[in-house]
Design an enzyme around this catalytic site. Structure first.
Site, PDB file in Angstrom:
ATOM      1  N   CYS A  64      19.630  35.450   5.825  1.00 54.26           N
ATOM      2  CA  CYS A  64      19.011  34.629   7.091  1.00 54.26           C
ATOM      3  C   CYS A  64      17.511  34.062   6.649  1.00 54.26           C
ATOM      4  CB  CYS A  64      18.536  35.565   8.296  1.00 54.26           C
ATOM      5  SG  CYS A  64      17.843  34.710   9.370  1.00 54.26           S
ATOM      6  N   LYS A 111      27.707  36.610  16.194  1.00 51.49           N
ATOM      7  CA  LYS A 111      26.261  36.225  15.804  1.00 51.49           C
ATOM      8  C   LYS A 111      25.682  37.446  15.087  1.00 51.49           C
ATOM      9  CE  LYS A 111      22.113  34.795  15.626  1.00 51.49           C
ATOM     10  NZ  LYS A 111      21.661  33.618  14.704  1.00 51.49           N
TER      11      LYS A 111
HETATM   12  O1  RRO Z   1      19.302  33.085  13.431  1.00 52.35           O
HETATM   13  C1  RRO Z   1      18.709  32.492  12.800  1.00 52.35           C
HETATM   14  O2  RRO Z   1      17.819  31.717  12.791  1.00 52.35           O
HETATM   15  C2  RRO Z   1      19.689  32.168  11.357  1.00 52.35           C
HETATM   16  C3  RRO Z   1      20.268  33.117  10.828  1.00 52.35           C
HETATM   17 BR1  RRO Z   1      20.424  34.992  11.615  1.00 52.35          BR
HETATM   18  C4  RRO Z   1      21.172  32.696   9.632  1.00 52.35           C
HETATM   19  O3  RRO Z   1      21.898  33.576   9.173  1.00 52.35           O
HETATM   20  N1  RRO Z   1      21.151  31.523   9.333  1.00 52.35           N
HETATM   21  C5  RRO Z   1      20.565  30.630  10.018  1.00 52.35           C
HETATM   22  O4  RRO Z   1      20.720  29.193   9.576  1.00 52.35           O
HETATM   23  N2  RRO Z   1      19.697  30.844  11.079  1.00 52.35           N
END
Ligand code: RRO
Length: 311
Positions: A130, A47
């Protein structure tokens, strides 16, 4: 079997070509270990991590529908130290990719300095895309800032480093971003992140389906396949051959894995469908991919990687 499906990124060898998409099944060490334990998984991506532990956005922040998914997780993660510790351990020869988020330039640079100073010798992936942190635009839609950040990072970063990119939708943007990326010794790009800020509407309830940002969130799953393939293809045609590609987006069967490779992907990662089906999915994907290769008479993915025909 495994030498039919292999990849190399930054001189690191991958046995197999399948991975999780960051964000799915990779928030805890246990989930990462489960991925790595599958013989059909070539590598696990953590993650995306931030300096501090984050609980993420209010729930529900993930919703699945027939054609895909929408999420606004908001970067829930156990903190950078947790993931650096995990990837620094020995994982029986399987590479693990450390994903680092970039909520601010100073934080991103601080974390990458800590990777540089650590014992971790593997691949780091800097998430420039993100879509779900309120008040933080996706960095890689800002070409000047992306260039500036990478310039700062490569002054000190000497280990393998790739970037996670958002989808682009215009040839001018493919050209501009590729020009920037080609100026740096990147190990790879991972393309694509979710299509940012879609809105799913449930007509029966007349409501949006996730709580954060009044229902806006990143789109993933089957419906984003053509966008993902376009990005893999466009970057494969523009990037230096040393910059490898992890193709992400729209994979639900071996057929889409094949299509990603045909467009130029070295590894292929899976998000929404992994969330739906769990780790057993990887055996099915590999089996289906090998069946397609058998039918077509391909011994190895090297025989068709990047060989998309056009009219
Ligand atoms: O954690 C998120 O909301 C998230 C991230 Br960091 C990302 O890079 N892509 C996404 O669809 N969700």
């Amino acid at each position: 079997m495994t030498n039919r499906l292999h990849a190399t990124i930054a001189d690191i060898n991958f046995e197999g070509i399948l991975a999780n998409a960051s964000g799915v099944h990779c928030q805890t060490k246990e989930e990462l270990a489960e991925l790595l334990a599958s013989p059909y998984v070539a590598t696990a991506v953590t993650k995306s991590s931030t300096k501090e532990v984050r609980t993420g956005n209010p729930k529900p922040s993930y919703y699945e529908f027939e054609q895909g998914s929408i999420n606004s997780m908001g970067l829930p993660n156990n903190g950078f130290d947790y993931y650096l510790d995990y990837v620094s351990q020995d994982h029986s020869q399987k590479p693990v990719i450390l994903s680092v988020a970039s909520l601010s330039m100073t934080e991103g640079i601080e974390l990458l300095k800590r990777v540089q100073d650590s014992d971790f010798q593997g691949i780091t992936e800097f998430n420039l895309s993100c879509p779900n942190v309120v008040g933080k635009p996706q960095v890689a839609y800002d070409f000047e800032t992306t260039h500036q950040i990478l310039t700062e990072v490569f002054k000190f970063f000497k280990k393998p480093l790739g970037v996670k990119l958002p989808p682009y939708f215009d040839f001018a943007h493919f050209d501009q971003m590729a020009d920037i990326l080609n100026q740096f010794p990147l190990s790879h790009i991972n393309s694509v992140n979710s299509i940012g800020n879609g809105l799913y509407v449930d007509v029966e309830t007349e409501a949006s389906v996730i709580k954060p940002k009044k229902g806006f969130g990143g789109l993933g799953g089957a419906m984003i396949l053509p966008t993902a393939l376009a990005n893999v293809r466009a970057f494969r045609e523009r990037l230096n051959p040393d910059i490898k590609i992890i193709g992400t987006g729209g994979v639900t069967s071996g057929e889409e894995v094949f299509a990603h490779i045909l467009c130029g992907a070295d590894l292929v990662s899976v998000g929404t469908e992994l969330q739906r089906q769990g780790i057993g999915l990887f055996e099915k994907l590999q089996h289906e991919l090998l069946m397609i290769m058998n039918e077509k008479g391909y011994q190895s993915i090297d025989e068709f990687k990047g060989q998309l025909k056009t009219m």
